[in-house]
Design an enzyme around this catalytic site. Structure first.
Site, PDB file in Angstrom:
ATOM      1  N   PHE A 132      13.214  -2.259  -4.976  1.00 51.17           N
ATOM      2  CA  PHE A 132      13.173  -3.718  -4.886  1.00 51.17           C
ATOM      3  C   PHE A 132      12.701  -4.245  -6.230  1.00 51.17           C
ATOM      4  CE2 PHE A 132      11.053  -7.733  -3.698  1.00 51.17           C
ATOM      5  CZ  PHE A 132      12.047  -8.335  -2.938  1.00 51.17           C
ATOM      6  N   THR A 167       8.756   0.548  -8.005  1.00 50.57           N
ATOM      7  CA  THR A 167       8.526   1.761  -7.226  1.00 50.57           C
ATOM      8  C   THR A 167       9.853   2.480  -6.985  1.00 50.57           C
ATOM      9  OG1 THR A 167       6.601   0.811  -6.111  1.00 50.57           O
ATOM     10  CG2 THR A 167       7.696   2.649  -5.018  1.00 50.57           C
ATOM     11  N   GLU A 372       2.720  -6.171  -3.899  1.00 48.82           N
ATOM     12  CA  GLU A 372       3.178  -7.007  -2.785  1.00 48.82           C
ATOM     13  C   GLU A 372       2.398  -8.324  -2.729  1.00 48.82           C
ATOM     14  OE1 GLU A 372       5.696  -5.749  -0.290  1.00 48.82           O
ATOM     15  OE2 GLU A 372       5.938  -4.358  -1.944  1.00 48.82           O
ATOM     16  N   GLU A 376      -5.530 -12.511  -4.637  1.00 41.78           N
ATOM     17  CA  GLU A 376      -5.625 -13.952  -4.921  1.00 41.78           C
ATOM     18  C   GLU A 376      -4.418 -14.701  -4.382  1.00 41.78           C
ATOM     19  OE1 GLU A 376      -8.359 -11.690  -7.270  1.00 41.78           O
ATOM     20  OE2 GLU A 376      -6.188 -11.494  -7.106  1.00 41.78           O
TER      21      GLU A 376
END
Length: 388
Positions: A132, A167, A372, A376
Site C-alpha cells: 500500500f 511495507t 497507519e 497524534e
C-alpha cells in the site's frame, strides 16, 4: 475473552470459530514463527517459505470472500489472529496486516470485478503479496500532499514520483499507489492505481535499516514514466484519497491488534520469568514491586483488547468505526510501548539481551505509535469524531 456487541450490552464469549482461529494462529506462531525469529530479526530477512505457509493457513486473506479465494471471516477473527501472530513475530504480522487490511480489503471493497479476478484471488491466498503506497518524503501525516503524479494520457496514466516506508516494498508483486492527477482538485484529484512489479520505470530503493520489525522489508519505491493502464485505476477519477482514508480506518484495527499482541507476548514472557527467576530464596513474583508491575500490565492489556475487539465488532456490524478504530490504535500502541518496557525491566539484565525476546518486542512496539497514522493523528481523528 470479551467481545463487545450492542451499545447497550456486552457479550463476553467468542464463538467456536473465533476460538479455533486463536488456537490455529497460536499454534502456527509457536511451531513455525518462533524458531528462527531472533535470527530473522538480526539478519533483517523474512523467510519466504513462512510467507507461503501463512498463505496456505489462510492468514493472508482472512476477510476476503471465499469466491475470491479468501476465508470470508469476520474482523474479530482477523484481529485475534493478528494478536496471536504478533505475540511471537511482529514482522510477520505487519506483512499479514498490510495484505489483509489495506490491499485485499481495498480491492474487494472498491475494485472492479476484473481487478478482483486478476489480483485479489492471488493476494488472498498468499500466492503474491501486496503493498500500500501512500506515504512520501513530504506526505506522511499530511496525506493530501501527494507529489507523485499520474498524468492522464488517454488510455493510460504516466506515473512519476517516490513512495517512502513501504511495507513489503521489495517482496510485493502488486502495489496500490496513490497519485495526483488533477492538482487543482487537491485531494479530490488523487487516484489509486494498481501497479505491477516489473513494470518499466518501476524501481525499488534500498532496504531501510530499522529499529524494529526488522524482518519485514521496508523500501522506497520509485516511478519514472511508468505506464499504468486505465483499467488499473480503482474507482472513479479522483476517488483515490477517499479509498486511502477508508482503507486506513480498517488498517488501524490491524495495527491495534498487532500492538495488543506485542504487549501480550511481552507480558506472558515477563510473567513466566517472574515465576522462574529467584532472588533472596524466592521467585521474584513474590516481591510486591513485581506483582504490581504485572497487575498493571495485565489490566492495561485487557483494556486494550476490549477496545480492539470493539472496533472490530463495529466494523463487522456495519457501524461507523472511525472513532473506535482510532481509539483502539491509540491506546493499544501506548500499552505496547509501556508493557514491553516494563517486561524488559522485570527481566533485568537478561531483558537487555536478544535471547529473552523482550528487547525485540520493545523495539517492535514503537512503530505501532507511528505507522497507519501517528498517535497524534489518532487524537485528531478522535477529537473530530467527538463533535460530529
Amino acid at each position: 475473552m470479551a467481545v463487545l456487541t450492542e451499545r447497550t450490552g456486552l457479550d463476553f464469549n467468542l464463538g467456536e470459530e473465533q476460538e479455533a482461529v486463536r488456537e490455529a494462529a497460536r499454534d502456527f506462531a509457536q511451531s513455525e514463527l518462533l524458531p528462527g525469529v531472533i535470527e530473522r530479526d538480526t539478519e533483517q530477512k523474512f523467510d519466504k517459505d513462512l510467507l507461503r505457509k501463512m498463505g496456505e493457513m489462510g492468514f493472508m486473506g482472512m476477510m476476503v470472500s471465499p469466491e475470491y479465494g479468501g476465508g470470508g471471516m469476520d474482523t474479530v477473527s482477523y484481529a485475534i489472529a493478528v494478536e496471536e501472530i504478533s505475540k511471537v513475530d511482529a514482522s510477520a504480522s505487519v506483512i499479514m496486516s498490510v495484505n489483509n487490511s489495506l490491499v485485499c480489503w481495498g480491492l474487494e471493497a472498491f475494485g472492479s470485478e476484473e481487478q478482483k479476478q486478476k489480483y485479489l484471488t492471488r493476494l488472498a491466498t498468499g500466492e503474491i503479496i501486496g503493498a500500500f503506497c501512500l506515504s512520501e518524503p513530504e506526505a506522511g501525516s499530511d496525506a493530501t500532499s501527494q507529489h507523485t503524479t499520474a498524468q492522464d494520457m488517454g488510455d493510460h496514466y504516466l506515473l512519476n514520483g517516490t513512495k517512502n516506508w513501504i511495507t513489503s516494498g521489495n517482496t510485493a508483486s502488486v502495489c496500490l499507489v496513490m497519485a495526483q492527477t488533477n492538482p487543482e482538485e487537491k485531494h479530490r484529484g488523487i487516484n489509486c492505481l494498481i501497479v505491477e512489479k516489473g513494470s518499466d520505470g518501476f524501481s525499488v530503493g534500498r532496504k531501510e535499516d530499522k529499529m524494529g520489525i526488522r524482518a519485514s522489508d521496508t523500501h522506497s519505491l520509485m516511478f519514472s514514466d511508468v505506464k499504468v493502464p486505465k483499467e488499473n485505476r480503482i474507482g472513479d477519477d479522483g476517488f483515490g484519497f477517499k479509498l486511502a482514508m477508508s482503507t486506513l480506518n480498517g488498517g488501524r484495527i490491524g495495527i491495534a491488534a498487532q500492538a495488543l499482541g506485542i504487549a501480550a507476548g511481552a507480558y506472558e514472557r515477563a510473567l513466566q520469568y517472574a515465576q522462574e527467576r529467584t532472588t533472596f530464596g524466592h521467585p521474584i513474583f513474590d516481591h510486591q514491586a513485581i506483582q504490581f508491575k504485572l497487575a498493571d500490565m495485565a489490566t492495561r492489556i485487557e483494556a486494550a483488547r476490549l477496545l480492539v475487539y470493539k472496533a472490530a465488532k463495529d466494523k463487522d456490524e456495519g457501524k461507523d468505526y472511525v472513532k473506535s478504530a482510532a481509539m483502539a490504535k491509540l491506546y493499544a500502541s501506548d500499552v505496547a510501548m509501556w508493557v514491553t518496557t516494563e517486561a524488559v525491566q522485570i527481566h533485568g539484565g537478561y531483558g537487555y539481551v536478544k535471547e529473552y525476546h523482550v528487547e525485540r518486542l520493545m523495539r517492535d512496539a514503537k512503530i505501532t505509535q507511528i505507522y497507519e497514522g501517528t498517535s497524534e493523528i489518532q487524537k485528531l481523528v478522535i477529537a473530530r469524531e467527538l463533535i460530529k
